[in-house]
Structure formats: C-alpha cells, structure tokens
Design an enzyme around this catalytic site. Structure first.
Site, PDB file in Angstrom:
ATOM      1  N   SER A 266      -7.030   4.090  -1.333  1.00 28.70           N
ATOM      2  CA  SER A 266      -7.003   2.867  -1.205  1.00 28.70           C
ATOM      3  C   SER A 266      -8.327   1.912  -1.477  1.00 28.70           C
ATOM      4  O   SER A 266      -8.327   0.804  -1.893  1.00 28.70           O
ATOM      5  CB  SER A 266      -6.659   2.411   0.272  1.00 28.70           C
ATOM      6  OG  SER A 266      -5.570   2.924   0.717  1.00 28.70           O
TER       7      SER A 266
ATOM      8  N   HIS B  63     -18.830  16.170  -2.458  1.00 28.77           N
ATOM      9  CA  HIS B  63     -19.941  15.747  -1.994  1.00 28.77           C
ATOM     10  C   HIS B  63     -21.021  16.030  -3.188  1.00 28.77           C
ATOM     11  O   HIS B  63     -22.162  15.399  -3.268  1.00 28.77           O
ATOM     12  CB  HIS B  63     -20.588  16.535  -0.966  1.00 28.77           C
ATOM     13  CG  HIS B  63     -19.825  16.564   0.451  1.00 28.77           C
ATOM     14  ND1 HIS B  63     -20.397  15.411   1.158  1.00 28.77           N
ATOM     15  CD2 HIS B  63     -18.805  16.755   1.014  1.00 28.77           C
ATOM     16  CE1 HIS B  63     -19.647  15.233   2.429  1.00 28.77           C
ATOM     17  NE2 HIS B  63     -18.498  16.164   2.301  1.00 28.77           N
TER      18      HIS B  63
ATOM     19  N   ASP C 238       0.757  -1.148  -0.184  1.00 27.89           N
ATOM     20  CA  ASP C 238      -0.124   0.301   0.095  1.00 27.89           C
ATOM     21  C   ASP C 238       1.023   1.198  -0.007  1.00 27.89           C
ATOM     22  O   ASP C 238       1.856   1.453   0.996  1.00 27.89           O
ATOM     23  CB  ASP C 238      -0.804   0.220   1.260  1.00 27.89           C
ATOM     24  CG  ASP C 238      -2.486   0.666   0.926  1.00 27.89           C
ATOM     25  OD1 ASP C 238      -2.197   1.821   0.677  1.00 27.89           O
ATOM     26  OD2 ASP C 238      -3.157  -0.076   0.807  1.00 27.89           O
TER      27      ASP C 238
ATOM     28  N   ARG D  31     -23.225  24.875   4.421  1.00 31.12           N
ATOM     29  CA  ARG D  31     -23.376  23.435   4.557  1.00 31.12           C
ATOM     30  C   ARG D  31     -23.217  23.005   6.012  1.00 31.12           C
ATOM     31  O   ARG D  31     -23.862  21.908   6.219  1.00 31.12           O
ATOM     32  CB  ARG D  31     -22.137  22.825   3.708  1.00 31.12           C
ATOM     33  CG  ARG D  31     -20.640  23.254   4.320  1.00 31.12           C
ATOM     34  CD  ARG D  31     -19.777  22.751   3.426  1.00 31.12           C
ATOM     35  NE  ARG D  31     -19.607  21.293   4.080  1.00 31.12           N
ATOM     36  CZ  ARG D  31     -18.458  20.344   3.425  1.00 31.12           C
ATOM     37  NH1 ARG D  31     -17.845  20.933   2.111  1.00 31.12           N
ATOM     38  NH2 ARG D  31     -18.308  19.216   3.874  1.00 31.12           N
TER      39      ARG D  31
ATOM     40  N   LYS E 110      -5.818  -1.988   6.848  1.00 36.12           N
ATOM     41  CA  LYS E 110      -6.144  -2.260   5.359  1.00 36.12           C
ATOM     42  C   LYS E 110      -7.196  -3.553   5.256  1.00 36.12           C
ATOM     43  O   LYS E 110      -7.110  -4.056   4.311  1.00 36.12           O
ATOM     44  CB  LYS E 110      -4.802  -2.205   4.673  1.00 36.12           C
ATOM     45  CG  LYS E 110      -4.327  -1.148   4.834  1.00 36.12           C
ATOM     46  CD  LYS E 110      -4.689   0.139   3.852  1.00 36.12           C
ATOM     47  CE  LYS E 110      -3.917   1.348   3.965  1.00 36.12           C
ATOM     48  NZ  LYS E 110      -4.710   2.631   3.219  1.00 36.12           N
TER      49      LYS E 110
ATOM     50  N   ASP F 155     -22.921  10.829   3.198  1.00 36.47           N
ATOM     51  CA  ASP F 155     -22.861  10.888   4.633  1.00 36.47           C
ATOM     52  C   ASP F 155     -23.577  12.305   4.963  1.00 36.47           C
ATOM     53  O   ASP F 155     -24.191  12.368   5.998  1.00 36.47           O
ATOM     54  CB  ASP F 155     -21.415  10.688   5.155  1.00 36.47           C
ATOM     55  CG  ASP F 155     -20.430  11.561   4.570  1.00 36.47           C
ATOM     56  OD1 ASP F 155     -20.817  12.150   3.449  1.00 36.47           O
ATOM     57  OD2 ASP F 155     -19.383  11.792   5.202  1.00 36.47           O
TER      58      ASP F 155
END
Length: 514
Positions: free
Chosen positions: A64, A125, A14, A187, A336, A265
C-alpha cells in the site's frame, strides 16, 4: 455565486487485484453486479502494481505504501533496494562522492575503511550484493585496510543461512589480496530498535575495541562455533575474527565507517552510539571520531554524511493541484488514511493549499473478518456528500476492505467485504454521474483475489503480484491504452481534467479522449 465543480474522483479499492482463476478468489466468488456491469460496459484496462513497474525488485508483490506513492507521483518511484541495484548495475554507485570521498580520506591518512551492515540476501534492511559492491569500491579506490563487520540475519532469511554469504566474502578478500571479515554478530544485538542498549553495547564494543565473547580464525569457523553453541544467525554472540599474526580491527580516530543498511528503523540506535556527542544509551568504553557514512538517511536529526539522501518528489499530483489553484479532498478510514494523504503526497505530512481531509474511524474489532464491511457505509455517505457539494475539483478515496479482510485469510469474510464494496461503488458512480463528474476505479495492489496458497494449501494472507483493474466512468468518449502501471494514474487524471501534465511526471495517460 461560485460555480459547482464537477469532480475528478479516484476510488482506490485496496487489495482488489485481477485474477482469471476462480478457485479461492474472493472477488470472483462475490456477487458484484455493479463492478461486473462497469467492466463489461465502460472503458477499462489492467495495470501493473508490483515489481519493477512500481520501483520494487522484479516480481516482488506490491504494497500500500509503495502503491500510493506511485499513484500520487505520476512516475516510478524506486525504493531504496531497487535504486541501489540500478546504481550498482550502471556503476554510478562506484562514483558516489560521499562513499568515494570517505574511502579517499581514510586511505590518504593511512587509516582503515570499516564496512558494517546486515550480511543478508533478504533485501529488507540491506542486501549483501550492496555490501560486496562497497568492498569493491574500497579496493578499487586504493584502500589497503578494509574491515567487514558482518551483522547476521536469520529473520528475513532462514535461521542458519549465513555460511554461504560469509564464504563468499572470505573468498572475495582472498582474491583481492587485502581486507578481511573482522567480526560477526547477530542482528539481535547490532540492530535493536527498542532501546535495549545492553544489546547494542555488545555490538559497539565488538566494533570499537575488537573485543567480544568469542574469537575465531575465520568467519566461517566463528559461525560454526556459534551453531555448536545453539545460536542461530540472528543471535550469534559477539565474535572477533582474527587469525594469528593479523592486526586487530579496533576502530581508531580518522577511520571511515560505512553503514550499508538502507532501512532506517533498525540502523538508528547503533548509528547514534557512534555519531551523537551527547549519547547516553550506555557508557561508551571508547569514543572514536570516525568518518561515519549512512547509506540512506536514518533520521533527520542524525548529523553525519549520507550517501543517498531521500529523493524529494517535486510536482506530485497533490502539489500540482495546489499550484493550479484546484481544490482536493482526501478521504478514507483510519487503516488507509495515511496512504491517501502522506504517501499519496510523496511523503509530505502537511496538506497542500486547497486540500481537505476526512478521516472515518475504522471499526474497533480484533480482526476485520468480524466486520468485513468495516466503515464503508459511513465512508460512502461522506464521499457522496463531498461529490455533490460542488466544492472539489478532485477527490481521492481509499476503501480498505479488500486488503484488510484479505489479510485475515478468511474466505467467507473476504467475499462479504467485496460485496459491501460493490454497493459502495454503485452509490459513488451514481453520485459522480449526477453532477457530470468523472470517476476512475482502481487498486493499489492485489490481495483478496488469492485467498489460499496453492503450494501449501494454507490461507493466503499476503499481497499478490497480480495486475489490478482500472475503469473509467464519465461522459467523455475515451479509449483505453494497454500496458499501464500505477504511476500512469496521476497523468491520466490530469489529462481527463484537461490540465497540463508536469514534466516530472513520466507516466502516460491511459484513457485517450477520442
């Protein structure tokens, strides 16, 4: 007695990118005799791990989650932002049945089309280009009453950058001869995600009642007044935009309300306030029965229309192994573990038939520069045992060090992390060769190869958009193919295992057996 299996092993280092320049490059600076020898003597190539090649916007650094989804899917998996960009570019967006249907229904009933979302070029977003496309869709489909409710950014964009965006939309509505910006709010209020319902209530009242703390004739005037009150974009208080003689934009039953955020979210709370019959976050002063459309699915339990439902991935590497009665192991440290399981499996939480999982605890330290080797020794011990067990057809392993230590920005620690990895790779390669297996070594994105930002001179703690190495270790005589990307890895593994590649996988094998 069962025959011992010769596993196909994928080791993901990674954050282990490839960069020619030696300056501030932890991978170059580290003593890596094993990786150096493999690169010199084994079939190898460089592959893309960022931007359009992994379904992200052009030149955007990889990460990732995206990396592992592409690795396991064997096809480019477009992220929501890019998926929408592509849809708008080829005009499929304008024929989306959910969006077009909501507009038609409102128009035919003489009702308004309300469009809300984060008016931002941040692309985290939402994107203002998508909101502009929705305005155009509503106008093209004959809607007369089009109201834009602009949530202002200032977090993923500079703190006071909303004016140019608002101007653009005011000019658009003027050119169309219909529609207007009906409200602005930061926001901070409209996109809370921590159950601070007092904030959400202010946005809800602004939208449903056309009531706010302030009023202005134009959106730009409303913004400038907020700046004069020392409110940056994110914190702009509820402002009704309505010039004299204009009807108010309070929501009514039967109106369409289209939420143009694609990230879930920070979209869930205000959505639940509109959609949930049993909503109890605050006492709603006005409950409106609107035709609510989510751009993407914000949560499976929010029961309302979705313009772009999640694309389920069929025949990922893990699923294909299970369908072919193969055994597989996923192994990594805590940091991970989700990546080699959930993300590699295309967002599927449950393990497939024949899939085992081993989780090694990451060390309990404040930051990983304090223990750059992390838990790599234990991880390697378990991995080597699994390779030699004869139990698995394929093993997927992630070593987090290059990424997690790279994120600290501490060069000396990153060098130690890379040197620890070199010892691990040596053990793994020996084990694979001792059982007649095959090994692919690659990365999901770069990080440790760039430890200082050349522009600012400060520590570089982010990922990079540089290519990553791919090395083959095994007894097959193979030739490397150039121009690959992460989504070519699964087809490469299947090809090396002598297995059929499912038609859903559009990636190509990067090592051809000669």
């Amino acid at each position: 007695m069962s025959v011992s299996k010769k596993p196909m092993v994928l080791v993901i280092l990674d954050g282990y990118g490839y960069r020619e320049e030696q300056q501030d490059n932890a991978i170059f600076s580290a003593k890596t005799p094993v990786m150096d020898a493999l690169w010199a003597n084994r079939p190898h190539t460089l592959i893309d791990a960022s931007g359009l090649e992994v379904g992200l916007p052009d030149r955007q650094m990889g990460n990732s989650e995206v990396g592992h989804v592409n690795l396991g899917a064997g096809r480019i998996v477009y992220q929501d932002l890019t998926r929408l960009d592509v849809e708008i570019k080829d005009r499929a967006f304008f024929a989306n049945p959910v969006l077009a249907g909501a507009v038609h229904k409102a128009k035919n009933a003489g009702k308004a089309v309300h469009i809300m979302g984060l008016l931002s070029a941040g692309g985290v977003h939402s994107h203002e280009d998508h909101i502009m496309a929705m305005v155009e869709l509503a106008a093209e489909r004959g809607a007369e009453k089009i109201y834009l409710h602009a949530f202002l950014d200032g977090r993923d964009t500079p703190p006071r950058s909303a004016e140019s965006s608002l101007k653009k939309f005011e000019e658009k509505f003027a050119a169309l001869g219909k529609g207007r910006v009906a409200s602005i709010i930061g926001r901070y209020y409209a996109m809370d995600r921590d159950n601070r319902w007092d904030r959400v209530e202010k946005a809800y009242d602004l939208l449903t009642l056309a009531q706010g703390e302030f009023q202005a004739d134009t959106a730009v005037a409303g913004l400038q007044a907020a700046y004069a009150r020392d409110e940056n974009d994110e914190f702009v208080k509820a402002t009704v935009i309505r010039a004299e003689g204009q009807p108010d934009a309070a929501m009514e039953d039967g109106d369409a309300l289209i939420f143009m955020n694609f990230r879930a979210d920070r979209a869930r709370e205000i959505t639940r306030a509109f959609v949930n019959a049993d909503f109890d976050g605050f006492a709603r002063k006005k409950v409106v029965n609107v035709d609510f459309v989510m751009l993407t699915e914000y949560a499976a339990d929010i029961k309302t229309a979705v313009a772009y439902p999640p694309a389920s991935l069929v025949n990922t590497f893990g699923e294909w192994m299970a369908k072919n009665d193969k055994t597989q192991l996923r192994i990594s440290e805590t940091e991970k573990y989700a990546h080699v399981t959930f993300f590699f499996n295309g967002g599927v939480e449950e393990s497939f038939k024949g899939e085992d999982r081993i989780l090694i605890n990451s060390p309990k330290v404040a930051t990983y520069d304090l223990q750059p080797e992390m838990s790599s020794a234990e991880l390697t011990e378990k991995l080597v045992a699994a390779i030699k067990s004869g139990k698995y057809d394929t093993i997927i392993c992630n070593y987090p060090n290059g990424d997690m230590v790279g994120h600290t920005g501490v060069m000396e620690a990153a060098v130690k992390a890379v040197e620890a990895l070199d010892h691990c790779v040596e053990e793994v390669a020996k084990a694979v060769e001792s059982v007649g297996g095959q090994l692919l070594i690659t990365a999901d994105h770069g990080n440790a190869e760039q430890m200082r930002d050349p522009a600012t001179g400060q520590a570089h703690t982010a990922h990079t958009n540089l290519p990553v190495p791919l090395i083959y270790v095994g007894d097959k005589n193979v030739k490397a193919v150039a121009g690959g990307k992460l989504s070519d890895i699964a087809p490469t593994m299947l090809s090396l295992m002598g297995m059929e590649i499912p038609q859903e996988m559009t990636g190509k094998p990067l090592f051809i057996v000669e």
